[in-house]
Each structure stands twice: as structure tokens, then as C-alpha cells.
Write an enzyme that holds these catalytic residues in place. Structure first.
Site, PDB file in Angstrom:
ATOM      1  N   PHE A   1       0.807  -1.228   0.000  1.00 46.85           N
ATOM      2  CA  PHE A   1       0.000   0.000   0.000  1.00 46.85           C
ATOM      3  C   PHE A   1       0.833   1.268   0.000  1.00 46.85           C
ATOM      4  O   PHE A   1       0.353   2.341  -0.361  1.00 46.85           O
ATOM      5  CB  PHE A   1      -0.947   0.008   1.227  1.00 46.85           C
ATOM      6  CG  PHE A   1      -0.273   0.408   2.510  1.00 46.85           C
ATOM      7  CD1 PHE A   1       0.008   1.738   2.790  1.00 46.85           C
ATOM      8  CD2 PHE A   1       0.113  -0.548   3.447  1.00 46.85           C
ATOM      9  CE1 PHE A   1       0.653   2.115   3.958  1.00 46.85           C
ATOM     10  CE2 PHE A   1       0.763  -0.179   4.619  1.00 46.85           C
ATOM     11  CZ  PHE A   1       1.030   1.160   4.871  1.00 46.85           C
TER      12      PHE A   1
ATOM     13  N   LYS B   1      -1.003  -7.416  -9.189  1.00 37.97           N
ATOM     14  CA  LYS B   1      -1.971  -7.501  -8.084  1.00 37.97           C
ATOM     15  C   LYS B   1      -1.620  -6.380  -7.106  1.00 37.97           C
ATOM     16  O   LYS B   1      -0.734  -6.517  -6.277  1.00 37.97           O
ATOM     17  CB  LYS B   1      -1.863  -8.872  -7.400  1.00 37.97           C
ATOM     18  CG  LYS B   1      -3.112  -9.336  -6.682  1.00 37.97           C
ATOM     19  CD  LYS B   1      -3.640  -8.423  -5.612  1.00 37.97           C
ATOM     20  CE  LYS B   1      -2.948  -8.582  -4.280  1.00 37.97           C
ATOM     21  NZ  LYS B   1      -3.497  -7.628  -3.257  1.00 37.97           N
TER      22      LYS B   1
ATOM     23  N   GLU C   1      -4.987  -4.123  -2.040  1.00 38.71           N
ATOM     24  CA  GLU C   1      -6.435  -3.839  -2.052  1.00 38.71           C
ATOM     25  C   GLU C   1      -6.762  -2.539  -1.319  1.00 38.71           C
ATOM     26  O   GLU C   1      -7.870  -2.015  -1.433  1.00 38.71           O
ATOM     27  CB  GLU C   1      -7.216  -5.024  -1.470  1.00 38.71           C
ATOM     28  CG  GLU C   1      -6.947  -5.351  -0.001  1.00 38.71           C
ATOM     29  CD  GLU C   1      -5.727  -6.259   0.200  1.00 38.71           C
ATOM     30  OE1 GLU C   1      -4.740  -6.134  -0.547  1.00 38.71           O
ATOM     31  OE2 GLU C   1      -5.770  -7.087   1.143  1.00 38.71           O
TER      32      GLU C   1
ATOM     33  N   SER D   1       5.167  -6.921   3.556  1.00 42.22           N
ATOM     34  CA  SER D   1       5.714  -7.236   4.877  1.00 42.22           C
ATOM     35  C   SER D   1       6.535  -8.530   4.829  1.00 42.22           C
ATOM     36  O   SER D   1       6.322  -9.385   3.957  1.00 42.22           O
ATOM     37  CB  SER D   1       4.565  -7.394   5.875  1.00 42.22           C
ATOM     38  OG  SER D   1       3.744  -8.475   5.451  1.00 42.22           O
TER      39      SER D   1
ATOM     40  N   CYS E   1       9.793   1.608   3.600  1.00 41.57           N
ATOM     41  CA  CYS E   1      10.686   0.537   4.030  1.00 41.57           C
ATOM     42  C   CYS E   1      12.103   1.057   4.205  1.00 41.57           C
ATOM     43  O   CYS E   1      12.961   0.359   4.701  1.00 41.57           O
ATOM     44  CB  CYS E   1      10.665  -0.597   3.022  1.00 41.57           C
ATOM     45  SG  CYS E   1      11.304  -0.087   1.433  1.00 41.57           S
TER      46      CYS E   1
ATOM     47  N   GLU F   1       9.093  -3.779  13.303  1.00 38.03           N
ATOM     48  CA  GLU F   1       8.765  -2.716  12.355  1.00 38.03           C
ATOM     49  C   GLU F   1       7.510  -1.994  12.846  1.00 38.03           C
ATOM     50  O   GLU F   1       6.455  -2.605  12.971  1.00 38.03           O
ATOM     51  CB  GLU F   1       8.515  -3.304  10.962  1.00 38.03           C
ATOM     52  CG  GLU F   1       8.265  -2.224   9.926  1.00 38.03           C
ATOM     53  CD  GLU F   1       8.122  -2.764   8.515  1.00 38.03           C
ATOM     54  OE1 GLU F   1       7.467  -3.809   8.333  1.00 38.03           O
ATOM     55  OE2 GLU F   1       8.664  -2.132   7.592  1.00 38.03           O
TER      56      GLU F   1
HETATM   57  P1  NAD Z   1       1.406  -6.648   3.197  1.00 41.66           P
HETATM   58  O1  NAD Z   1       2.435  -7.706   3.301  1.00 41.66           O
HETATM   59  O2  NAD Z   1       0.312  -6.629   4.183  1.00 41.66           O
HETATM   60  O3  NAD Z   1       0.694  -6.708   1.755  1.00 41.66           O
HETATM   61  C1  NAD Z   1       1.452  -6.762   0.564  1.00 41.66           C
HETATM   62  C2  NAD Z   1       0.655  -7.520  -0.484  1.00 41.66           C
HETATM   63  O4  NAD Z   1       0.425  -8.848  -0.027  1.00 41.66           O
HETATM   64  C3  NAD Z   1      -0.715  -6.908  -0.764  1.00 41.66           C
HETATM   65  O5  NAD Z   1      -0.934  -6.904  -2.153  1.00 41.66           O
HETATM   66  C4  NAD Z   1      -1.672  -7.824  -0.021  1.00 41.66           C
HETATM   67  O6  NAD Z   1      -2.929  -7.946  -0.657  1.00 41.66           O
HETATM   68  C5  NAD Z   1      -0.963  -9.167  -0.036  1.00 41.66           C
HETATM   69  N1  NAD Z   1      -1.234  -9.991   1.157  1.00 41.66           N
HETATM   70  C6  NAD Z   1      -1.534  -9.542   2.412  1.00 41.66           C
HETATM   71  N2  NAD Z   1      -1.670 -10.593   3.263  1.00 41.66           N
HETATM   72  C7  NAD Z   1      -1.449 -11.708   2.532  1.00 41.66           C
HETATM   73  C8  NAD Z   1      -1.416 -13.110   2.847  1.00 41.66           C
HETATM   74  N3  NAD Z   1      -1.660 -13.556   4.075  1.00 41.66           N
HETATM   75  N4  NAD Z   1      -1.138 -13.987   1.854  1.00 41.66           N
HETATM   76  C9  NAD Z   1      -0.880 -13.542   0.608  1.00 41.66           C
HETATM   77  N5  NAD Z   1      -0.902 -12.237   0.253  1.00 41.66           N
HETATM   78  C10 NAD Z   1      -1.166 -11.323   1.198  1.00 41.66           C
HETATM   79  O7  NAD Z   1       2.199  -5.250   3.172  1.00 41.66           O
HETATM   80  P2  NAD Z   1       1.573  -3.800   3.220  1.00 41.66           P
HETATM   81  O8  NAD Z   1       1.018  -3.557   4.577  1.00 41.66           O
HETATM   82  O9  NAD Z   1       0.711  -3.552   2.035  1.00 41.66           O
HETATM   83  O10 NAD Z   1       2.887  -2.911   3.000  1.00 41.66           O
HETATM   84  C11 NAD Z   1       3.729  -2.515   4.056  1.00 41.66           C
HETATM   85  C12 NAD Z   1       4.901  -3.453   4.201  1.00 41.66           C
HETATM   86  O11 NAD Z   1       5.619  -3.515   2.984  1.00 41.66           O
HETATM   87  C13 NAD Z   1       5.904  -2.987   5.246  1.00 41.66           C
HETATM   88  O12 NAD Z   1       6.343  -4.104   5.970  1.00 41.66           O
HETATM   89  C14 NAD Z   1       7.036  -2.411   4.414  1.00 41.66           C
HETATM   90  O13 NAD Z   1       8.306  -2.412   5.040  1.00 41.66           O
HETATM   91  C15 NAD Z   1       7.008  -3.322   3.241  1.00 41.66           C
HETATM   92  N6  NAD Z   1       7.653  -2.730   2.076  1.00 41.66           N
HETATM   93  C16 NAD Z   1       8.888  -3.197   1.765  1.00 41.66           C
HETATM   94  C17 NAD Z   1       9.569  -2.643   0.699  1.00 41.66           C
HETATM   95  C18 NAD Z   1      10.949  -3.124   0.365  1.00 41.66           C
HETATM   96  O14 NAD Z   1      11.474  -2.674  -0.628  1.00 41.66           O
HETATM   97  N7  NAD Z   1      11.555  -3.996   1.137  1.00 41.66           N
HETATM   98  C19 NAD Z   1       8.973  -1.618  -0.063  1.00 41.66           C
HETATM   99  C20 NAD Z   1       7.705  -1.190   0.275  1.00 41.66           C
HETATM  100  C21 NAD Z   1       7.040  -1.758   1.357  1.00 41.66           C
END
Ligand code: NAD
Length: 489
Positions: free
Chosen positions: A154, A178, A181, A231, A286, A380
Site C-alpha cells: 500500500f 496484483k 487492495e 511485509s 521501508c 517494524e
Molecule cells: P502486506 O504484506 O500486508 O501486503 C502486501 C501484499 O500482499 C498486498 O498486495 C496484499 O494484498 C498481499 N497480502 C496480504 N496478506 C497476505 C497473505 N496472508 N497472503 C498472501 N498475500 C497477502 O504489506 P503492506 O502492509 O501492504 O505494505 C507494508 C509493508 O511492505 C511494510 O512491511 C514495508 O516495510 C514493506 N515494504 C517493503 C519494501 C521493500 O522494498 N523492502 C517496499 C515497500 C514496502
């Protein structure tokens, strides 16, 4: 369809160049700026994915048969369209993600830079050719993988999709995206602008949804590679599932970025950089500074840092966090650290923006005398919160940094080159800065962390992404029958 953020569009799947009205359960999409519903998003399942895969499979032969120079022409046009639509794109990012307009615009500009890297692909990819024995030539050539997928988070609804899509597509792949959401709108506008730029139908597709569609992507036999950003918890799930289905996968996870601050650091540069790193995008980066380790007496830097942090005002110079749950989680970390003995120097809890009382705001928070065992030092937080730890020993500071499970970024603040080098060489992070709060490597350098901040071999952008999105063919040829015949001929 043109996304009209003021008229609460319904987000749709985008397959074979068309927005599709699938009959799926819809989830409300909120603007975190004020908590209002701005859209709905379909929670798709395997049926929509099958349609997207079929569209991509149909498009792949013609798209991959083009030369690289032909393919990147689309991205030259796309780049122009991004510039022409910069204000609207900025507004979409601002409204769906909650970051302030200047940050949203910076995100769009970074997306344009990513596009420029894809445009330069024909100049970057230098396949090798060499006469390896008399009359025998070997050459390498890069080939697209086929149908690939990108799953995004997001916090950068516009930029992170452009980390993957332009490179993957310029290299000849067809993509299924994808988006998170929570922020489905930016990607919809990207799809429209790609079509306007002339991208053939089916080369880029969107399936919206949550965990169900992510699992379907990881399981689909026709998808060759999956990139994920999100994450660490989900990165592990996706990496294990995609690779157990024999797919190529790079999965970027969360972060706990440490800044090591020495007393000789340039006061103003350190204070402003650190404050900007921890509070920028409401700490939802991040690459955000979230832990600081002061070595020796750094009281003067902490004092100035607090002054700068107090000047950052929610609603004008600071955006919202993504949701009510995120605000509660962030404030819980602060309260627990305080209860465990840490000292809250700048308190961002209970922030309210007048006129936007339904929004989710946390003001910058600086907490001193945190100890490495506290949750706020290890986990985090993903909010505008800086946890300061103290030590008198540089090796102890490095040990604290190295004890983190994560390893995205780390920075050292000092004016002593030898000390900077000492720290740079020893921190366990993929992206390291000296006197820089957010050490993001810009194109053509690649982006990717270490440890539990990234799973998989390649980085996600830059030169490294070329290896991720292609496979190498090694061709050996001989055209001169009169040449000496050796064991290889
Ligand atoms: P998230 O892991 O909750 O969601 C990321 C994606 O995974 C979304 O598209 C979501 O629909 C999907 N998803 C969520 N739960 C799932 C599950 N149980 N099984 C399969 N798919 C699932 O992350 P977020 O809250 O959208 O984003 C924030 C996180 O992203 C933070 O931890 C941040 O550090 C990380 N991030 C990392 C980088 C990097 O370069 N390392 C860059 C941007 C964000």
C-alpha cells in the site's frame, strides 16, 4: 474509463485491455486522509486470474517477438503521458494513500525515472559474443520468461508497480499485477495510460483482491516468475509458495532501519535528515529511519532533532497513516515503550487534523533511552516514530544494528571518513548511507535489502532486475568446415 477520484470510482480488474465488471464481493476503499469511502475493490479469485493468464498468453508471442528497441517505444510515450498527467496522478496517490501532495508528486517523479531506465534497456543490455575456438563463436542472448506477476504493497501505490512493470514488459514479458487492495486506483490509471501509449492488449493485466488471489498467482502453472513487495510475514509465505511451485521469485519484506549517529555529525544536516527520514510519508517507507543508535554524547543532535520534529505538522507537512488499525498499532508501540521506561521526548499520539477528524494521523514521535530488548527497538512500527538507543561504543552500536532480523537500510552520521568507512563495512544491510537519511539507490543502481528484508537472489530494480526478468540463451555456432576440428567441434 478515466479515474475520477472525486466521483468514487469502482476499481475493476483489467484484462486484455478492458476493465471488467466481475461479480465478486467488493471491499470498501477508504481515503486515510479523512476516513471517507472513495472506491470499492473486487476480491477476485482464480476465475479472474485464468482470464488474465489467457489474455497474457495470447499477447505474449507477438510482444516477445518485437525487438527491444520496438518495445521500449511504448515506454517513451508512456513517460510523456505520465508527465502530462502528473497533477492527476499526484492527486490519486494523495487521496488513496494519504501522503501529502509534495510526497505524492515525488513518488510520481520517481516512477518517471523508473520508466526512463526501461527506455534505456536497448543500450544497457550488452549480450556477449566471442570466438571461443578456431571458427567457433559463443554468444549470449536475453529472453523473456513469459507470463510474470507483480504483487505490491500500500505504501507506494504508484512507484512500486513501476519498480517491476516497465522492466519486465520492456524485456518482453507479459504481466499480471496484483495491487494492494487498500490502494487500487493508481494502478488503474497506469493501465489506461499504457493503453494510450499503445501497449497491445493483454501485455499488462490487473487482478484485484487479497490473499486468495495472491495464493492463486503463486500456484498458477503458467506464471513463470513472481515479484512481491510487502511485509516480511507475507514475503515469506509468497516466496515459499512460489518457489515450491518451481517459480522464480524475489520477495521484498519489511525493515527496521538503524541510523548510527556520532557526536561529530554535522548538526543541521543530521537533524533534518533524520527527522525527514523518520517522518517522511508518515514513516510508512521501508527505507524510513526507525531506530537510532547514538554513540557517545549526542544530546545536542537529539535536541535539534526534536525541534525539527515538532515543526512537522499533521495535515500540512505530514500525511496520514493508512488505517485506523495502523494508527492504533503505532500508538500502542509508543505507550508500551514508555511503560517499559523509555522517555517520550516528542509525543505524536492522539493527533487530530481539524476538518479531517475521521483521518488517521500520528504526529512525529521521538523516544529516547530505548533499550535493544524493547519491541519498539526490534519490530517494524511503520509510523513516524524514532526509537533512540544510547551507547559509548561504536562496536556495540554495530552489534545492535546487526542483531536485527531485517537488513534493508542503515546509515551513519559523522564527519569522520574513517569512522564512516568502519561502519559501512560492518553493518548488515543491503542499502547503506553516509549522512543520508534515506539511502535509496537511484537508477541504474538496484534496490534490495538483506536478511529478512528480501528473499531471493536478485534485487527488484536496476541492472539486477534484468537478470530476474530474463533467461539467458547461450548459442555456439560454426560456419567454417575447413577450420581445425577439436574436441568441441
Ligand atoms: P502486506 O504484506 O500486508 O501486503 C502486501 C501484499 O500482499 C498486498 O498486495 C496484499 O494484498 C498481499 N497480502 C496480504 N496478506 C497476505 C497473505 N496472508 N497472503 C498472501 N498475500 C497477502 O504489506 P503492506 O502492509 O501492504 O505494505 C507494508 C509493508 O511492505 C511494510 O512491511 C514495508 O516495510 C514493506 N515494504 C517493503 C519494501 C521493500 O522494498 N523492502 C517496499 C515497500 C514496502
Amino acid at each position: 474509463m478515466k479515474v475520477d477520484t472525486l466521483n468514487h470510482p469502482t476499481s475493476k480488474n483489467y484484462i486484455a485491455g478492458q476493465f471488467k465488471d466481475h461479480d465478486y464481493k467488493k471491499m470498501d476503499v477508504f481515503s486515510p486522509l479523512d476516513g471517507t469511502v472513495i472506491s470499492t475493490v473486487p476480491l477476485s479469485d482464480n476465475k479472474a486470474l485464468e482470464e488474465a493468464v489467457a489474455a497474457a498468453q495470447k499477447a505474449f508471442p507477438a510482444w516477445s517477438a518485437l525487438t527491444m528497441k520496438e518495445r521500449v517505444q511504448i515506454f517513451f510515450k508512456f513517460r510523456t503521458l505520465l508527465e502530462e498527467n502528473i497533477d492527476e496522478l499526484t492527486e490519486i496517490v494523495h487521496i488513496e494513500n494519504g501522503k501529502i501532495r509534495s510526497e505524492a508528486k515525488a513518488e510520481v517523479l520517481k516512477g518517471i525515472e523508473l520508466c526512463e531506465f526501461a527506455c534505456s534497456m536497448p543500450q544497457l543490455i550488452n549480450d556477449q559474443i566471442q570466438e571461443v575456438s578456431q571458427g567457433v563463436e559463443c554468444r549470449t542472448s536475453h529472453h523473456p520468461l513469459g507470463i510474470v506477476a507483480s504483487i505490491t504493497p500500500f505504501n507506494f501505490p504508484f512507484m512500486v508497480p513501476l519498480w517491476t512493470m516497465p522492466n519486465a514488459i520492456a524485456l518482453g514479458n507479459c504481466m499480471i499485477m496484483k495491487p494492494s487492495e487498500l490502494v487500487p486506483l493508481s494502478v488503474q490509471r497506469i493501465a489506461e495510460l499504457l493503453k494510450e501509449a499503445g501497449l497491445p492488449d493483454g501485455v499488462f493485466n490487473i487482478v484485484n483482491g487479497d490473499k486468495v488471489i495472491v495464493e492463486a498467482i503463486c500456484d498458477h502453472p503458467a506464471i513463470e516468475a513472481v515479484s512481491f513487495v510487502g511485509s516480511t510475514r507475507v514475503a515469506k509465505i509468497v516466496y515459499k509458495r512460489a518457489t515450491s511451485n518451481l517459480k522464480r521469485c524475489v520477495a521484498l519484506g519489511g525493515a527496521k532501519n538503524h541510523l548510527i549517529v556520532l557526536p561529530d555529525a554535522h548538526l543541521e544536516m543530521a537533524a533534518t535528515n533524520i527527522a525527514a527520514s523518520m517522518a517522511g510519508c508518515a514513516g510508512q517507507r521501508c527505507m524510513a529511519a526507525s531506530a537510532m543508535v547514538g554513540v557517545g554524547n549526542i544530546d545536542h543532535i537529539v535536541k535539534r532533532l526534536c525541534e525539527v520534529a515538532r515543526d512537522i505538522v499533521p495535515g500540512s507537512s505530514l500525511g496520514s497513516v493508512i488505517s485506523k488499525e495502523a494508527k492504533e498499532r503505532i500508538e500502542r508501540y509508543i505507550t508500551e515503550a514508555e511503560a517499559a521506561g523509555a522517555k517520550v521526548l516528542v509525543d505524536g499520539r492522539n493527533a487530530v487534523v481539524e476538518g479531517k477528524e475521521g483521518g488517521y494521523y500520528v504526529a512525529p514521535t521521538v523516544i529516547d533511552h530505548v533499550t535493544p530488548d524493547m519491541a519498539i527497538a526490534k519490530e517494524e512500527v511503520f509510523g513516524p516514530v524514532l526509537a533512540i538507543m544510547r551507547t559509548n561504543d561504536i562496536d556495540e552500536a554495530i552489534r545492535i544494528e546487526n542483531s536485527s532480523n531485517y537488513g534493508n537500510a542503515s546509515s551513519v552520521f559523522t564527519q569522520n571518513g574513517g569512522m564512516a568507512r568502519y561502519v559501512m563495512d560492518r553493518v548488515s544491510a543491503g542499502m547503506v548511507g553516509v549522512n543520508i537519511g534515506v539511502p535509496v539507490p537511484r537508477e541504474p543502481f538496484s534496490f534490495g535489502g538483506w536478511n529478512e528484508s528480501k528473499f531471493g537472489v536478485s534485487d527488484i530494480t536496476g541492472h539486477s532486475s534484468v537478470h530476474f526478468w530474463t533467461k539467458l540463451k547461450k548459442t555456439t555456432t560454426k560456419w567454417n568446415p575447413e577450420a581445425f576440428t577439436n574436441w568441441m567441434s
